[in-house]
Motif scaffolding. Structure first.
Motif, PDB file in Angstrom:
ATOM      1  N   THR A 184       0.841  -1.189   0.000  1.00  0.00           N
ATOM      2  CA  THR A 184       0.000   0.000   0.000  1.00  0.00           C
ATOM      3  C   THR A 184       0.880   1.244   0.000  1.00  0.00           C
ATOM      4  OG1 THR A 184      -1.702  -1.183   1.226  1.00  0.00           O
ATOM      5  CG2 THR A 184      -1.877   1.211   1.159  1.00  0.00           C
ATOM      6  N   THR A 185       0.834   1.980  -1.077  1.00  0.00           N
ATOM      7  CA  THR A 185       1.657   3.184  -1.195  1.00  0.00           C
ATOM      8  C   THR A 185       1.010   4.350  -0.482  1.00  0.00           C
ATOM      9  OG1 THR A 185       0.576   3.886  -3.239  1.00  0.00           O
ATOM     10  CG2 THR A 185       2.469   2.399  -3.444  1.00  0.00           C
ATOM     11  N   ALA A 186       1.798   5.393  -0.253  1.00  0.00           N
ATOM     12  CA  ALA A 186       1.267   6.596   0.379  1.00  0.00           C
ATOM     13  C   ALA A 186       0.165   7.208  -0.469  1.00  0.00           C
ATOM     14  CB  ALA A 186       2.390   7.604   0.596  1.00  0.00           C
ATOM     15  N   THR A 187       0.328   7.168  -1.777  1.00  0.00           N
ATOM     16  CA  THR A 187      -0.692   7.724  -2.668  1.00  0.00           C
ATOM     17  C   THR A 187      -1.985   6.948  -2.579  1.00  0.00           C
ATOM     18  OG1 THR A 187       1.053   8.419  -4.180  1.00  0.00           O
ATOM     19  CG2 THR A 187      -1.190   8.323  -5.065  1.00  0.00           C
ATOM     20  N   ALA A 188      -1.858   5.623  -2.441  1.00  0.00           N
ATOM     21  CA  ALA A 188      -3.056   4.776  -2.411  1.00  0.00           C
ATOM     22  C   ALA A 188      -3.920   5.047  -1.202  1.00  0.00           C
ATOM     23  CB  ALA A 188      -2.653   3.303  -2.441  1.00  0.00           C
ATOM     24  N   VAL A 189      -3.317   5.480  -0.087  1.00  0.00           N
ATOM     25  CA  VAL A 189      -4.114   5.721   1.113  1.00  0.00           C
ATOM     26  C   VAL A 189      -4.462   7.201   1.269  1.00  0.00           C
ATOM     27  CG1 VAL A 189      -3.185   3.728   2.306  1.00  0.00           C
ATOM     28  CG2 VAL A 189      -2.017   5.907   2.549  1.00  0.00           C
ATOM     29  N   GLY A 190      -4.136   7.998   0.272  1.00  0.00           N
ATOM     30  CA  GLY A 190      -4.574   9.387   0.267  1.00  0.00           C
ATOM     31  C   GLY A 190      -3.705  10.343   1.043  1.00  0.00           C
ATOM     32  N   THR A 191      -2.447   9.981   1.319  1.00  0.00           N
ATOM     33  CA  THR A 191      -1.554  10.905   2.017  1.00  0.00           C
ATOM     34  C   THR A 191      -0.776  11.729   1.006  1.00  0.00           C
ATOM     35  OG1 THR A 191       0.205   9.244   2.083  1.00  0.00           O
ATOM     36  CG2 THR A 191      -1.337   9.287   3.923  1.00  0.00           C
ATOM     37  N   ASP A 192       0.124  12.550   1.507  1.00  0.00           N
ATOM     38  CA  ASP A 192       0.907  13.390   0.613  1.00  0.00           C
ATOM     39  C   ASP A 192       1.717  12.524  -0.337  1.00  0.00           C
ATOM     40  OD1 ASP A 192      -0.047  15.584   1.900  1.00  0.00           O
ATOM     41  OD2 ASP A 192       1.653  15.711   3.299  1.00  0.00           O
ATOM     42  N   ILE A 227       6.679 -17.459  -9.568  1.00  0.00           N
ATOM     43  CA  ILE A 227       6.818 -16.070  -9.990  1.00  0.00           C
ATOM     44  C   ILE A 227       6.504 -15.200  -8.776  1.00  0.00           C
ATOM     45  CG2 ILE A 227       5.975 -14.258 -11.530  1.00  0.00           C
ATOM     46  CD1 ILE A 227       5.024 -16.531 -13.404  1.00  0.00           C
ATOM     47  N   GLU A 228       7.422 -14.351  -8.378  1.00  0.00           N
ATOM     48  CA  GLU A 228       7.221 -13.458  -7.237  1.00  0.00           C
ATOM     49  C   GLU A 228       6.902 -12.047  -7.743  1.00  0.00           C
ATOM     50  OE1 GLU A 228      10.402 -13.542  -4.414  1.00  0.00           O
ATOM     51  OE2 GLU A 228      10.760 -15.696  -4.680  1.00  0.00           O
ATOM     52  N   GLU A 229       5.898 -11.437  -7.136  1.00  0.00           N
ATOM     53  CA  GLU A 229       5.518 -10.095  -7.577  1.00  0.00           C
ATOM     54  C   GLU A 229       4.977  -9.269  -6.414  1.00  0.00           C
ATOM     55  OE1 GLU A 229       3.176  -8.006 -11.319  1.00  0.00           O
ATOM     56  OE2 GLU A 229       2.446  -9.941 -10.582  1.00  0.00           O
ATOM     57  N   VAL A 230       5.517  -8.061  -6.271  1.00  0.00           N
ATOM     58  CA  VAL A 230       4.984  -7.085  -5.324  1.00  0.00           C
ATOM     59  C   VAL A 230       4.243  -6.025  -6.135  1.00  0.00           C
ATOM     60  CG1 VAL A 230       5.550  -5.288  -3.643  1.00  0.00           C
ATOM     61  CG2 VAL A 230       6.776  -7.471  -3.607  1.00  0.00           C
ATOM     62  N   LEU A 231       2.964  -5.845  -5.817  1.00  0.00           N
ATOM     63  CA  LEU A 231       2.133  -4.897  -6.551  1.00  0.00           C
ATOM     64  C   LEU A 231       1.791  -3.712  -5.662  1.00  0.00           C
ATOM     65  CD1 LEU A 231      -0.330  -7.364  -8.326  1.00  0.00           C
ATOM     66  CD2 LEU A 231       1.642  -6.201  -9.317  1.00  0.00           C
ATOM     67  N   ASP A 232       1.843  -2.518  -6.231  1.00  0.00           N
ATOM     68  CA  ASP A 232       1.447  -1.322  -5.499  1.00  0.00           C
ATOM     69  C   ASP A 232      -0.071  -1.227  -5.444  1.00  0.00           C
ATOM     70  OD1 ASP A 232       4.046  -0.612  -5.088  1.00  0.00           O
ATOM     71  OD2 ASP A 232       4.159   0.793  -6.763  1.00  0.00           O
ATOM     72  N   GLY A 233      -0.602  -1.017  -4.265  1.00  0.00           N
ATOM     73  CA  GLY A 233      -2.042  -0.892  -4.105  1.00  0.00           C
ATOM     74  C   GLY A 233      -2.549  -1.760  -2.977  1.00  0.00           C
ATOM     75  N   ARG A 234      -3.852  -1.745  -2.794  1.00  0.00           N
ATOM     76  CA  ARG A 234      -4.463  -2.551  -1.738  1.00  0.00           C
ATOM     77  C   ARG A 234      -4.521  -4.014  -2.145  1.00  0.00           C
ATOM     78  NH1 ARG A 234      -6.634   0.821   2.065  1.00  0.00           N
ATOM     79  NH2 ARG A 234      -6.973   2.985   1.419  1.00  0.00           N
ATOM     80  N   ALA A 235      -4.680  -4.869  -1.135  1.00  0.00           N
ATOM     81  CA  ALA A 235      -4.560  -6.309  -1.363  1.00  0.00           C
ATOM     82  C   ALA A 235      -5.629  -6.844  -2.316  1.00  0.00           C
ATOM     83  CB  ALA A 235      -4.630  -7.051  -0.030  1.00  0.00           C
ATOM     84  N   VAL A 236      -6.895  -6.489  -2.115  1.00  0.00           N
ATOM     85  CA  VAL A 236      -7.965  -7.080  -2.919  1.00  0.00           C
ATOM     86  C   VAL A 236      -7.833  -6.739  -4.394  1.00  0.00           C
ATOM     87  CG1 VAL A 236     -10.458  -7.114  -3.337  1.00  0.00           C
ATOM     88  CG2 VAL A 236      -9.575  -7.311  -1.002  1.00  0.00           C
ATOM     89  N   PRO A 237      -7.702  -5.447  -4.781  1.00  0.00           N
ATOM     90  CA  PRO A 237      -7.526  -5.159  -6.212  1.00  0.00           C
ATOM     91  C   PRO A 237      -6.280  -5.810  -6.798  1.00  0.00           C
ATOM     92  CG  PRO A 237      -8.095  -3.159  -5.010  1.00  0.00           C
ATOM     93  CD  PRO A 237      -7.790  -4.205  -3.988  1.00  0.00           C
ATOM     94  N   SER A 238      -5.224  -5.889  -6.017  1.00  0.00           N
ATOM     95  CA  SER A 238      -3.989  -6.510  -6.505  1.00  0.00           C
ATOM     96  C   SER A 238      -4.210  -7.987  -6.816  1.00  0.00           C
ATOM     97  CB  SER A 238      -2.876  -6.353  -5.468  1.00  0.00           C
ATOM     98  OG  SER A 238      -2.549  -4.993  -5.270  1.00  0.00           O
ATOM     99  N   LEU A 239      -4.873  -8.692  -5.918  1.00  0.00           N
ATOM    100  CA  LEU A 239      -5.125 -10.115  -6.136  1.00  0.00           C
ATOM    101  C   LEU A 239      -6.069 -10.350  -7.304  1.00  0.00           C
ATOM    102  CD1 LEU A 239      -5.500 -11.366  -2.455  1.00  0.00           C
ATOM    103  CD2 LEU A 239      -3.635 -11.894  -4.035  1.00  0.00           C
ATOM    104  N   LEU A 240      -7.110  -9.549  -7.394  1.00  0.00           N
ATOM    105  CA  LEU A 240      -8.068  -9.721  -8.482  1.00  0.00           C
ATOM    106  C   LEU A 240      -7.420  -9.443  -9.831  1.00  0.00           C
ATOM    107  CD1 LEU A 240     -11.236  -8.084  -6.884  1.00  0.00           C
ATOM    108  CD2 LEU A 240     -10.760 -10.530  -7.180  1.00  0.00           C
ATOM    109  N   SER A 241      -6.532  -8.466  -9.882  1.00  0.00           N
ATOM    110  CA  SER A 241      -5.808  -8.187 -11.119  1.00  0.00           C
ATOM    111  C   SER A 241      -4.874  -9.337 -11.475  1.00  0.00           C
ATOM    112  CB  SER A 241      -5.010  -6.891 -10.975  1.00  0.00           C
ATOM    113  OG  SER A 241      -4.192  -6.665 -12.101  1.00  0.00           O
ATOM    114  N   ALA A 242      -4.174  -9.858 -10.479  1.00  0.00           N
ATOM    115  CA  ALA A 242      -3.202 -10.926 -10.727  1.00  0.00           C
ATOM    116  C   ALA A 242      -3.855 -12.214 -11.190  1.00  0.00           C
ATOM    117  CB  ALA A 242      -2.384 -11.173  -9.467  1.00  0.00           C
TER     118      ALA A 242
END
Length: 283
Positions: A184-192, A227-242
């Motif tokens: 979860t990036t800072a942008t994803a949670v609405g911070t600066d 295959i190892e992958e770290v995705l930026d974003g919240r867990a649910v959208p990341s899993l559904l995309s993957a």
């Protein structure tokens, strides 16, 4: 590998894909198949029938058709059929402690009430002691196919049950395993806006955590391509995309949750995933 592959049947259209999936798993894992139907938890149209004998006859026919489907797909597997006079959720949850895998059918994506609001599937998912695979009624495939996606948010022993099931399934089916960790990036949670250097350090740390979690399982299952992958974003959208092109998504659930046995992330994945989902209780 333990006990049987248990399939819960209600006699509706969503039962057949679950039977086919369960028969495939039983054959690949060299396990017996156990088909269970509760005559006191039949679909609404059938439960209106006043005579218990008629409802039992309906259950017998449900099991007969399911057994025929399983034997047509895999003639050599041992098949046990069982009709019970107890609530389906109770019977399946109780027997889950003695089986390797439990398979349930669920209604399609457009039937929210049938799947998300108080269904047998949800009650079983929250109580089962073994991994539970939910297979939607429109599912045409049997088995996970060439790729399995597993969500790896926890580290250490908390991830063991999920990774054990994911690696074992990938090994049995000769599938590649796509291990996904969400950051979860800072942008994803609405911070600066995040500082690039901090973001890079965070990504590196998450990748190292994912690799560390997978390392002992890679060693135990050298035949599984990972295959190892770290995705930026919240867990649910990341899993559904993957898992958009995968044949199975594997996730964990916390045990002893109250008052809701399944968390919002698990519910969201179950409702929105386009492939079968395996929910593994964490030990």
């Amino acid at each position: 590998m333990g006990g049987s592959v248990l399939v819960g049947l209600d006699g509706t259209g969503n039962s057949e894909p679950a039977v086919r999936w369960g028969a495939e798993e039983a054959a690949f894992r060299n396990l017996p198949l156990h088909l269970l139907h509760s005559w006191v938890s039949q679909p609404w149209s059938v439960s209106l029938v006043p005579e218990d004998a008629d409802r039992r006859r309906y259950g017998t026919e449900v099991l007969r058709r399911a057994e025929a489907t399983a034997r047509d797909l895999h003639p050599g597997i041992p098949v046990k059929v069982e009709q019970v006079a107890e609530e389906a959720a109770d019977a399946l949850a109780e027997r889950s402690g003695e089986c390797t895998l439990l398979v349930l059918g669920s209604r399609g994506h457009d039937s929210i009430a049938g799947f998300l609001l108080g269904s047998v599937s949800l009650r079983v998912l929250g109580r089962a002691k073994c991994p539970v695979v939910t297979v939607r009624e429109e599912e045409s495939s049997v088995g996970p196919g060439p790729e399995i996606v597993v969500g790896v948010q926890e580290t250490g022993t908390e991830a063991d049950a999920v990774l054990d099931y994911a690696f074992t399934t990938a090994s049995v089916h000769h599938a590649r395993l796509h291990a996904v960790r969400a950051r979860t990036t800072a942008t994803a949670v609405g911070t600066d806006a995040a500082r690039p250097q901090g973001e890079a350090e965070s990504t590196t740390a998450e990748r190292e955590a994912l690799s560390a979690s997978l390392a002992p399982w890679r060693e135990k299952f050298p035949d599984v391509r990972v295959i190892e992958e770290v995705l930026d974003g919240r867990a649910v959208p990341s899993l559904l995309s993957a898992c958009a092109r995968a044949g199975l998504l594997v996730i964990g659930r916390r045990t002893q949750r109250t008052p809701l046995p399944l968390g919002p992330a698990v519910l969201a994945v179950l409702h929105h995933s386009r492939c079968p989902v395996a929910v593994v209780p964490r030990t």
